[in-house]
Motif scaffolding. Structure first.
Motif, short mmCIF file in Angstrom:
data_model
loop_
_atom_site.label_atom_id
_atom_site.label_comp_id
_atom_site.label_asym_id
_atom_site.label_seq_id
_atom_site.Cartn_x
_atom_site.Cartn_y
_atom_site.Cartn_z
N GLY A 122 126.08 -95.44 55.75
CA GLY A 122 125.42 -94.81 54.89
C GLY A 122 123.63 -95.61 54.16
N ALA A 123 124.29 -97.04 53.29
CA ALA A 123 123.39 -97.47 53.04
C ALA A 123 123.02 -98.49 53.40
CB ALA A 123 124.78 -98.66 51.45
N SER A 124 123.41 -99.29 54.26
CA SER A 124 123.30 -100.72 55.41
C SER A 124 122.07 -99.79 56.21
CB SER A 124 124.18 -100.61 56.03
OG SER A 124 125.14 -99.90 56.60
N ALA A 125 122.36 -98.17 57.04
CA ALA A 125 121.36 -97.66 57.43
C ALA A 125 119.72 -97.17 56.64
CB ALA A 125 122.44 -96.42 58.03
N GLY A 126 119.85 -96.61 55.97
CA GLY A 126 119.08 -96.58 54.99
C GLY A 126 118.20 -97.75 54.63
N PHE A 127 118.87 -98.98 54.46
CA PHE A 127 118.50 -99.92 53.68
C PHE A 127 116.76 -100.68 55.15
CE2 PHE A 127 118.32 -104.63 53.47
CZ PHE A 127 117.77 -105.24 52.11
N LEU A 128 117.67 -100.90 55.89
CA LEU A 128 116.85 -101.15 57.56
C LEU A 128 115.74 -100.35 57.43
CD1 LEU A 128 120.09 -102.42 59.76
CD2 LEU A 128 119.06 -104.06 59.09
N LEU A 129 115.79 -98.83 57.39
CA LEU A 129 114.98 -97.97 58.22
C LEU A 129 114.09 -97.67 56.91
CD1 LEU A 129 116.87 -94.27 58.52
CD2 LEU A 129 115.12 -95.78 60.01
N GLU A 130 114.17 -98.51 55.82
CA GLU A 130 113.10 -98.86 54.66
C GLU A 130 112.76 -100.18 54.99
OE1 GLU A 130 110.37 -99.40 51.09
OE2 GLU A 130 110.91 -97.72 52.64
N LEU A 131 113.06 -101.24 55.53
CA LEU A 131 112.90 -102.48 56.08
C LEU A 131 111.83 -102.03 57.22
CD1 LEU A 131 115.27 -105.52 55.83
CD2 LEU A 131 113.15 -105.17 55.05
N ALA A 132 111.39 -101.48 58.26
CA ALA A 132 111.47 -101.16 59.35
C ALA A 132 109.79 -100.11 58.55
CB ALA A 132 111.92 -100.26 60.30
N ASP A 190 125.58 -104.70 53.87
CA ASP A 190 127.07 -104.10 54.01
C ASP A 190 127.87 -103.38 52.89
OD1 ASP A 190 129.21 -102.56 54.97
OD2 ASP A 190 130.26 -103.71 56.21
N MET A 191 127.93 -102.08 52.62
CA MET A 191 127.72 -101.31 51.01
C MET A 191 127.16 -101.84 50.12
SD MET A 191 132.11 -101.52 51.77
CE MET A 191 132.77 -101.06 50.69
#
Length: 292
Positions: A122-132, A190-191
């Motif tokens: 979850g954290a890596s996916a949410g982090f990438l969405l914020e970077l986008a 990751d994590m």
């Protein structure tokens, strides 16, 4: 944690050097993206819940002004063939070179366990969405690729053939089409949402790129979150390392007392913090600036 305002100002400074009006990285926003993904529940590869997560990620990327690629393939797993999909967002630059920031978005299949993977997936996916969100509308010298990997988790005992399915597939594809030769650096996360953040000095990472990340964190006053403790972790950066790409893995592999929350039902949203996302986002934006 303190210094949240300073972190936001550091990110704003990076955006100012690009001459754009995009917003600064927000740890709170990254946490909220993660919360929405985790709300879909356990998301192992090929599951209906992961398809909902895919739809959510793709819907967010539609508004970001980037090229979106669906890298779909069938993985041969110990449980039989499983359909998987890497999601790639490309923010185009002019140099012909590229920088990749990646992470996985699925969760491990744990029968009988309600594993929602808030931090692990979850954290890596949410982090990438914020970077986008931050990168949208800004100018880049290099292509910036954000990659959501499917199939990072093994289905049985981790091995050379069971695990990191998505990154192994994309590394091969990008080798065949020549993309690998254009990649300056790959940074895998990751994590990284743990409230008690401590990024491992992962020993399989490329030393020069790892040194740049650690030096940047120290310069921003965030060095305490980037540990000098080492350890080798097989993660989504490895297929690229093996192909000669400069790659670094940023992972907090001490999650709960004696890592007791990893791959358990206790990996839930209450263990994460916006401040941890903010730390990693601020450092990586500055690393991106330096790489350009």
């Amino acid at each position: 944690m303190h210094g949240k305002k300073a972190l936001a100002l550091a990110a704003c400074g990076w955006l100012a050097t690009l001459g754009c009006a995009a917003e600064a990285f927000s740890g709170s926003s990254a946490l909220e993206f993660t919360r929405k993904l985790v709300a879909f529940g356990a998301r192992p590869s090929g599951s209906p819940a992961l398809r909902k997560a895919q739809d959510y990620i793709l819907a967010q990327l539609k508004t970001r002004g980037c090229e979106v690629l669906r890298d779909e393939f069938t993985a041969q797993t110990p449980l039989g063939p499983v359909r998987m999909m890497n999601i790639i967002a490309r923010f185009k630059g002019a140099s012909g070179r590229g920088v990749v920031i990646s992470g996985h978005y699925e969760t491990k299949k744990l029968p009988g366990v309600n594993f929602v993977g808030a931090n692990d997936g979850g954290a890596s996916a949410g982090f990438l969405l914020e970077l986008a969100r931050v990168l949208a509308g800004s100018k880049h010298n290099d292509d910036v690729y954000l990659v959501w990997f499917d199939g990072e988790e093994s289905f049985g005992q981790w091995s050379n053939t069971d695990g990191i399915y998505g990154s192994r597939h994309l590394a091969e594809r990008w080798t065949d089409d020549g993309t690998v030769r254009r990649i300056k650096a790959l940074i895998n996360v990751d994590m990284i949402g743990d409230k008690d953040l401590g990024i491992l000095k992962e020993m399989n990472s490329s030393p020069g790129l790892q040194r740049l990340v650690w030096q940047t964190a120290a310069q921003l006053g965030l060095g305490r979150f980037f540990l000098n403790l080492g350890g080798a972790v097989e993660d989504d950066h490895m297929p690229f390392v093996r192909r000669g790409v400069q790659a670094v893995n940023l992972i907090d592999f001490d999650y709960g007392p004696d890592n007791a929350w990893w791959h358990t039902e206790r990996d839930t949203m209450d263990k994460l913090s916006a401040e941890s996302f903010q730390v990693v986002g601020t450092v990586l934006l500055e690393v991106l600036r330096k790489l350009e």
